[in-house]
Scaffold this active site. Sequence first.
Site, mmCIF file in Angstrom:
data_model
loop_
_atom_site.group_PDB
_atom_site.id
_atom_site.type_symbol
_atom_site.label_atom_id
_atom_site.label_comp_id
_atom_site.label_asym_id
_atom_site.label_seq_id
_atom_site.Cartn_x
_atom_site.Cartn_y
_atom_site.Cartn_z
ATOM 1 N N ARG A 1 0.839 -1.213 0.000
ATOM 2 C CA ARG A 1 0.000 0.000 0.000
ATOM 3 C C ARG A 1 0.873 1.262 0.000
ATOM 4 O O ARG A 1 0.601 2.232 0.702
ATOM 5 C CB ARG A 1 -0.928 0.038 1.219
ATOM 6 C CG ARG A 1 -1.821 -1.155 1.359
ATOM 7 C CD ARG A 1 -2.954 -1.192 0.354
ATOM 8 N NE ARG A 1 -3.847 -2.284 0.670
ATOM 9 C CZ ARG A 1 -3.719 -3.526 0.184
ATOM 10 N NH1 ARG A 1 -2.761 -3.803 -0.688
ATOM 11 N NH2 ARG A 1 -4.557 -4.479 0.538
ATOM 12 N N SER B 1 -10.760 0.669 3.790
ATOM 13 C CA SER B 1 -9.986 0.388 5.011
ATOM 14 C C SER B 1 -9.385 1.690 5.527
ATOM 15 O O SER B 1 -8.666 2.365 4.790
ATOM 16 C CB SER B 1 -8.851 -0.587 4.708
ATOM 17 O OG SER B 1 -9.363 -1.755 4.130
ATOM 18 N N GLU C 1 -4.619 4.767 6.494
ATOM 19 C CA GLU C 1 -4.300 4.480 5.084
ATOM 20 C C GLU C 1 -4.642 5.632 4.135
ATOM 21 O O GLU C 1 -3.820 6.022 3.294
ATOM 22 C CB GLU C 1 -5.001 3.193 4.636
ATOM 23 C CG GLU C 1 -4.643 2.832 3.216
ATOM 24 C CD GLU C 1 -5.346 1.593 2.709
ATOM 25 O OE1 GLU C 1 -4.993 0.498 3.149
ATOM 26 O OE2 GLU C 1 -6.251 1.733 1.860
#
Length: 351
Positions: free
Chosen positions: A169, A243, A339
């Site tokens: 990520r 998320s 995130e």
Amino acid sequence: MSLSSVIPHADLTTMNTLALPSQAAYFASVDSVAQLQETLKWWKSQRTSLPVMALGGGSNLVLAGDIQRLVIKVDIQGREEVQEDDQFVWLRIGAGENWHDLVRHCMDFHLWGLENLALIPGNVGAAPIQNIGAYGVELCELFAELTAVEISSGVSVTFDRDACHFGYRDSVFKQRLRDRYIITSVTLKLRKEADLCWHYPALQQYFAERETEPETPLDIFAAVCEVRRSKLPNPAEIANAGSFFKNPVISDAQYQQLQQRYPDMVAYPQAGGKVKLAAGWLIDQAGWRGRQQGAVGVHERQALVLTHDGCGTGADLLALADDIKSDIYERYGVELEIEPRVYLGRPNAAE
Ligand code: FAD
Ligand code: NAP
């Protein structure tokens, strides 16, 4: 100010999937590289200290206040086959194309590799930023190169896979080159032969329940779409950014200690002796799933997803995230990292 395509005081509330109220100091939408370069050149000529921010589908952002920037919505369209050999097709896609439409297009034309990445919201240009991933596949595995315009100079450059420094990520565009480039196209190297990836428990369970196994990538595509629709809130109905926290990656020594205290802890070994914990499991076990805190809350089916009922602010959401982070740290000694990209509404704030 006088470039007609640049609008002052533009409302961003409907342009972010968390539906957080926010205004951009200036806003422009560009549908070609030339228009982007012209906008950047004009912005530079204004000698303003306000930075530039690229916007795609707004599905990985927290807008915590009004954005003191020129927000450029990248709306560059187009898909073009640029190369082909016995095994692969290289497809160049405009940064403004919708990601899931691209996945569907590839399924229709039997270009394989993206099936596990179905139904991820947002646009193609943002996909390399956090090296999007789902169900055991990451963008970097299909990535060939991208083109991007440097914000300060307006020059268009090409980045190959090594230059992007993809990680979990993560990419160079979230690190050293953050806010330095606007991505205008992405070229993917797609397979002509299928290579099925369905080891994630959710996919295994999907096929086990149907007493079958996937035969083609289209079966995986259908499974991913169905599983995602059953588990994840649709941002069009419940505002969210997917998320909210990354899965923490910890040392094996720390994991061994935690595992003694929490034998059921969900964890996956990683390269280099590290262990990835499921952040959703930690948050769920700590009792946060389904909890509401004013206008914001933790989704009742998926503890990793924070939601907004449309009446709150980015500050409310960040306060909830802080409470969750502190609680998880106190309980497990594990630091959660947000995130989505957080924009605090002040140009030079530590974002
Ligand atoms: P935006 O939110 O518009 O932008 C995100 C960041 O990228 C910003 O910092 C922005 O400035 C920058 N950016 C955007 N476009 C450009 C550009 N052209 N050039 C330079 N910088 C740019 N992510 C996953 O990895 N896997 C998933 O499975 C997944 N599932 C999700 C499910 C839901 C329900 C939601 C809401 C989100 C999910 N996400 C997932 C997160 C998100 O969809 C992805 O990160 C997506 O790639 C963001 O695309 P976007 O166009 O909406 O980016
Ligand atoms: P899940 O299948 O319930 O799994 C929970 C977590 O365990 C996931 O976060 C996943 O990590 C990890 N995991 C499961 N099986 C694994 C394996 N075999 N090897 C390594 N790690 C494994 O997850 P979910 O929440 O329903 O999401 C399904 C997939 O979609 C995941 O890949 C997730 O990342 C992705 N997704 C991402 C977002 C986002 O906004 N980033 C939102 C929704 C879904 P990984 O997350 O590292 O894969």
